[in-house]
Enzyme design. Structure first.
Site, PDB file in Angstrom:
ATOM      1  N   LYS A 266       0.837  -1.196   0.000  1.00 53.81           N
ATOM      2  CA  LYS A 266       0.000   0.000   0.000  1.00 53.81           C
ATOM      3  C   LYS A 266       0.875   1.252   0.000  1.00 53.81           C
ATOM      4  O   LYS A 266       2.009   1.221   0.467  1.00 53.81           O
ATOM      5  CB  LYS A 266      -0.862   0.027   1.276  1.00 53.81           C
ATOM      6  CG  LYS A 266      -1.997  -0.980   1.300  1.00 53.81           C
ATOM      7  CD  LYS A 266      -2.793  -0.859   2.593  1.00 53.81           C
ATOM      8  CE  LYS A 266      -3.909  -1.874   2.661  1.00 53.81           C
ATOM      9  NZ  LYS A 266      -4.966  -1.659   1.656  1.00 53.81           N
ATOM     10  N   ASP A 336      -2.812  -7.672  -1.547  1.00 52.51           N
ATOM     11  CA  ASP A 336      -3.551  -6.738  -0.680  1.00 52.51           C
ATOM     12  C   ASP A 336      -5.019  -7.144  -0.529  1.00 52.51           C
ATOM     13  O   ASP A 336      -5.734  -6.604   0.303  1.00 52.51           O
ATOM     14  CB  ASP A 336      -3.445  -5.315  -1.246  1.00 52.51           C
ATOM     15  CG  ASP A 336      -3.786  -4.255  -0.217  1.00 52.51           C
ATOM     16  OD1 ASP A 336      -3.908  -4.603   0.978  1.00 52.51           O
ATOM     17  OD2 ASP A 336      -3.924  -3.082  -0.605  1.00 52.51           O
ATOM     18  N   ARG A 340     -10.173 -11.602   2.293  1.00 49.80           N
ATOM     19  CA  ARG A 340     -10.988 -12.689   1.749  1.00 49.80           C
ATOM     20  C   ARG A 340     -10.249 -14.031   1.831  1.00 49.80           C
ATOM     21  O   ARG A 340     -10.877 -15.077   1.921  1.00 49.80           O
ATOM     22  CB  ARG A 340     -11.404 -12.355   0.305  1.00 49.80           C
ATOM     23  CG  ARG A 340     -10.264 -12.195  -0.637  1.00 49.80           C
ATOM     24  CD  ARG A 340     -10.649 -11.444  -1.928  1.00 49.80           C
ATOM     25  NE  ARG A 340     -10.781 -10.014  -1.726  1.00 49.80           N
ATOM     26  CZ  ARG A 340     -11.135  -9.152  -2.676  1.00 49.80           C
ATOM     27  NH1 ARG A 340     -11.407  -9.567  -3.909  1.00 49.80           N
ATOM     28  NH2 ARG A 340     -11.227  -7.867  -2.411  1.00 49.80           N
TER      29      ARG A 340
HETATM   30  N1  BES Z   1      -8.068  -3.750   4.582  1.00 50.69           N
HETATM   31  C1  BES Z   1      -8.235  -3.393   3.225  1.00 50.69           C
HETATM   32  C2  BES Z   1      -9.550  -2.688   2.962  1.00 50.69           C
HETATM   33  C3  BES Z   1      -9.640  -1.256   3.414  1.00 50.69           C
HETATM   34  C4  BES Z   1      -9.075  -0.251   2.651  1.00 50.69           C
HETATM   35  C5  BES Z   1     -10.359  -0.931   4.524  1.00 50.69           C
HETATM   36  C6  BES Z   1      -9.196   1.056   3.044  1.00 50.69           C
HETATM   37  C7  BES Z   1     -10.486   0.375   4.910  1.00 50.69           C
HETATM   38  C8  BES Z   1      -9.905   1.377   4.177  1.00 50.69           C
HETATM   39  C9  BES Z   1      -8.201  -4.639   2.343  1.00 50.69           C
HETATM   40  O1  BES Z   1      -7.397  -5.675   2.784  1.00 50.69           O
HETATM   41  C10 BES Z   1      -7.698  -4.222   1.024  1.00 50.69           C
HETATM   42  O2  BES Z   1      -6.572  -3.828   0.943  1.00 50.69           O
HETATM   43  N2  BES Z   1      -8.537  -4.313   0.001  1.00 50.69           N
HETATM   44  C11 BES Z   1      -8.167  -3.911  -1.312  1.00 50.69           C
HETATM   45  C12 BES Z   1      -8.717  -4.924  -2.260  1.00 50.69           C
HETATM   46  C13 BES Z   1      -8.212  -4.747  -3.677  1.00 50.69           C
HETATM   47  C14 BES Z   1      -6.745  -5.093  -3.754  1.00 50.69           C
HETATM   48  C15 BES Z   1      -9.009  -5.641  -4.603  1.00 50.69           C
HETATM   49  C16 BES Z   1      -8.771  -2.551  -1.563  1.00 50.69           C
HETATM   50  O3  BES Z   1      -9.886  -2.295  -1.139  1.00 50.69           O
HETATM   51  O4  BES Z   1      -8.089  -1.722  -2.160  1.00 50.69           O
HETATM   52 ZN    ZN Z   2      -7.052  -5.753   4.788  1.00 47.33          ZN
HETATM   53 MN    MN Z   3      -5.395  -5.482   2.108  1.00 46.80          MN
END
Ligand code: BES
Ligand code: ZN
Ligand code: MN
Length: 496
Positions: A266, A336, A340
Site C-alpha cells: 500500500k 492486498d 478474503r
Molecule cells: N483492509 C483493506 C480494505 C480497506 C481499505 C479498509 C481502506 C479500509 C480502508 C483490504 O485488505 C484491502 O486492501 N482491500 C483492497 C482490495 C483490492 C486489492 C481488490 C482494496 O480495497 O483496495
Molecule cells: Zn485488509
Molecule cells: Mn489489504
C-alpha cells in the site's frame, strides 16, 4: 463505568447527590409536569421556551436554587425518539466532558418510558466520554464514573437499560482492541484477549496455532500469514446459552492486525490506519463480552482468523496459487486482497457447526468506503430472510447497514487461467466482487457478509475505532434468541 436506573420525578432528580444533571426536554412537556411548582421543573419550562429548536440545543445553569448538583444542563430531545435521545445525550455528555464530572444523572423523567431510548442514553453517555489511554500515558482518563439514569418508571425500561450496559462493555472492548497499535495487538495478543474473555465464564475459548491450521489445510489463510514474523492464530469462541445441540449463530471476524498490503504494498499515507484491519475481529470479541453479561438463551460461535499481512522474502507473491481448506485453488493476483483469503478458510471451518446463520464481519474493501461512506455498513446475503433480519437489527439500534447485490455476473472477473479463481476482479464494484469471492466458500449455509471498512473507525482529527457493528450483531442475536431456530425433528424411538 457504573450505571444505575431509578424511578424519579424531575423534582426528585433535583435532589440527587451528583456532580451534574443532564435533563432531557422533549418539544412538548407533559401537561401535568408543566404545572409542577418545584424549582427544576420551573427552570425546565422556562428554558424550553427560550431555547432554539433542534435536538441537542442546550442551556446550562450553575448552583441553581433547589438543585443539589452544581451543574444542570438542559438539552432538547425533540420528539423523544430513541435516535433523538441518543443525539441529545451525546451532545450533553460531550459538553460536560471538560468539567471532569464523575457522577452524572441522565434525567429522562420528562420523556415517555421507552426501553430503546434508555438503552441509547446509556450507550451515548459512554460513547461521548470514552478515552483511549492504553498507549498514551498523558491522556486524561475518563472522569465519568457513575451514571444514574432517572426515568418515570424504571420497571418499564429495565430490559433496555440492561442491554445498554452490556453494549457499553461490548463496544468498549471492541474499541480498545481496534484502537491498539499493531505492535500492541498482535494475533497472539488478540488470542490472549479472547482467552481472558473465556475466563470470565460462560465462554469457551480455544486457540489454534500454525501447526493446527496447517493440519486443517487452511492454505489461503497460511499464505497471508507467511510473510510475517508474528505467528498466526485461529481463535474459536463458544457461548452456549441455548440448549445443547441448538444450531448456533456463527460470527467470523477478519483479524488482520496490520495490513501493509504485502508485496502488493500500500502507499504510505494513512497506512497507519491499517491497524484497524482487525475491526471485524474486535467486533466479534466485543459481542462476546456483551453476551457474557446478558446471557441470552442462544448458542453463538466466534471464529477469528488472525495474522499480519507483510512484505518479506518469504511472503506470498502475486501469481502464487494456494489451496484453500475447501479444496478450491486460488491465484493470489493481489496480495492486498488478503481479508478474503483468511475469511474463506474460516467460512469453510464454520460449516462444522451447522450454523443457523453464519455472518462474517470484515474491513474488507476500500470500495465499500466509496460506496457507503461512514454511515452504513455494507450488507451482503443471498438469503432475503437473513438480510432482512440484519437490516432490521441495525435499524432498531441505529447501527445501520445497507443491502448490496450479489448477482452472479459480478463473479465473472474472478475467473483465473491458473486456479479455480483469482482473488481479485478489477476495480469495478470491488465491494461486491469481494463478497462474491467469499460466497464461493459458504456452500448451503445461510450466510451474510458485513463490510465494515467505512464504519469500524473514524479517520481525521478524531481518529479512532467506533465499536461498530457490535450493537447490530448483539441486536440480531437477541432477536434470534427470541425466535428459536427450526427444531430438528426428534429422533423417533423404535419400539422393541
Ligand atoms: N483492509 C483493506 C480494505 C480497506 C481499505 C479498509 C481502506 C479500509 C480502508 C483490504 O485488505 C484491502 O486492501 N482491500 C483492497 C482490495 C483490492 C486489492 C481488490 C482494496 O480495497 O483496495
Ligand atoms: Zn485488509
Ligand atoms: Mn489489504
Amino acid at each position: 463505568m457504573n450505571f444505575e436506573l431509578k424511578s424519579l420525578t424531575l423534582a426528585q432528580a433535583a435532589q440527587l447527590p451528583v456532580d451534574a444533571l443532564l435533563v432531557l426536554l422533549p418539544d412538548h412537556l407533559p401537561k401535568a409536569l408543566a404545572a409542577s411548582p418545584d424549582a427544576l421543573t420551573r427552570l425546565a419550562v422556562l428554558a424550553l421556551g427560550d431555547m432554539e429548536s433542534g435536538v441537542g440545543q442546550m442551556v446550562a445553569g450553575y448552583k441553581v436554587e433547589g438543585v443539589k448538583a452544581a451543574r444542570v444542563v438542559l438539552v432538547r430531545a425533540g420528539d423523544a425518539s430513541a435516535a433523538a435521545v441518543r443525539k441529545a445525550v451525546a451532545a450533553g455528555t460531550a459538553a460536560l466532558r471538560q468539567a471532569g464530572v464523575e457522577k452524572l444523572a441522565l434525567v429522562l423523567s420528562c420523556l415517555p418510558d421507552d426501553a430503546m431510548a434508555v438503552r441509547m442514553a446509556v450507550q451515548a453517555s459512554a460513547d461521548a466520554s470514552y478515552t483511549y489511554t492504553t498507549t498514551k500515558p498523558s491522556a486524561k482518563p475518563r472522569a465519568l464514573k457513575r451514571v444514574t439514569v432517572a426515568v418515570a418508571d424504571a420497571a418499564a425500561v429495565r430490559a433496555g437499560f440492561e442491554v445498554g450496559k452490556a453494549l457499553v462493555s461490548g463496544v468498549e472492548f471492541a474499541k480498545e482492541w481496534a484502537n491498539r497499535p499493531g505492535n500492541h495487538a498482535t494475533p497472539t495478543h488478540l488470542a490472549d484477549a479472547a482467552r481472558a474473555l473465556g475466563r470470565q465464564g460462560g465462554i469457551k475459548t480455544e486457540v489454534l496455532g500454525p501447526k493446527q491450521v496447517a493440519a486443517l489445510g487452511m492454505g489461503a489463510f497460511m499464505a497471508v500469514a507467511q510473510g510475517s514474523a508474528q505467528p498466526l492464530r485461529f481463535i474459536v469462541m463458544q457461548y452456549n446459552g441455548g440448549a445443547k445441540g441448538d444450531a448456533p449463530v456463527v460470527l467470523v471476524g477478519k483479524g488482520i492486525t496490520f495490513d501493509t498490503g504485502g508485496i502488493s504494498i500500500k502507499p504510505a499515507p494513512e497506512m497507519d490506519e491499517m491497524k484497524f484491519d482487525m475491526g471485524g475481529a474486535a467486533s466479534v470479541l466485543g459481542t462476546f463480552a456483551a453476551l457474557a453479561e446478558l446471557k441470552p438463551a442462544i448458542n453463538v460461535v466466534g471464529l477469528i482468523p488472525s495474522c499480519e499481512n507483510m512484505p518479506d522474502g518469504l511472503a506470498v507473491k502475486p501469481g502464487d496459487v494456494v489451496r484453500s481448506m475447501s479444496g478450491q485453488t486460488i491465484e493470489i493476483l493481489n496480495t492486498d486482497a488478503e481479508g478474503r483469503l483468511i475469511l474463506c478458510d474460516a467460512l469453510t471451518y464454520a460449516a462444522r457447526f451447522k450454523p443457523r446463520a453464519v455472518i462474517d464481519i470484515a474491513t474488507l474493501t476500500g470500495a465499500c468506503v466509496i460506496a457507503l461512506g461512514a454511515v452504513r455498513t455494507g450488507l451482503f446475503s443471498a438469503s432475503d430472510e437473513l438480510a432482512d433480519a440484519l437490516q432490521k437489527a441495525g435499524d432498531v439500534c441505529g447501527d445501520l447497514a445497507w443491502r448490496m447485490p450479489l448477482d452472479d455476473e459480478y463473479a465473472e472477473g474472478l475467473k483465473s487461467s491458473f486456479a479455480d479463481m483469482g482473488n481479485v476482479a478489477g476495480r469495478a464494484a470491488g465491494a461486491v466482487t469481494a463478497a462474491k469471492f467469499l460466497q464461493k466458500f459458504v456452500g448451503d449455509m445461510p450466510w451474510a457478509h458485513l463490510d465494515i471498512a467505512g464504519t469500524a473507525w473514524k479517520s481525521g482529527a478524531a481518529k479512532g475505532a467506533t465499536g461498530r457493528p457490535v450493537p447490530l450483531l448483539l441486536q440480531f442475536i437477541l432477536d434470534q434468541a427470541a425466535t428459536p431456530a427450526a427444531v430438528k425433528p426428534a429422533r423417533r424411538k423404535t419400539r422393541a
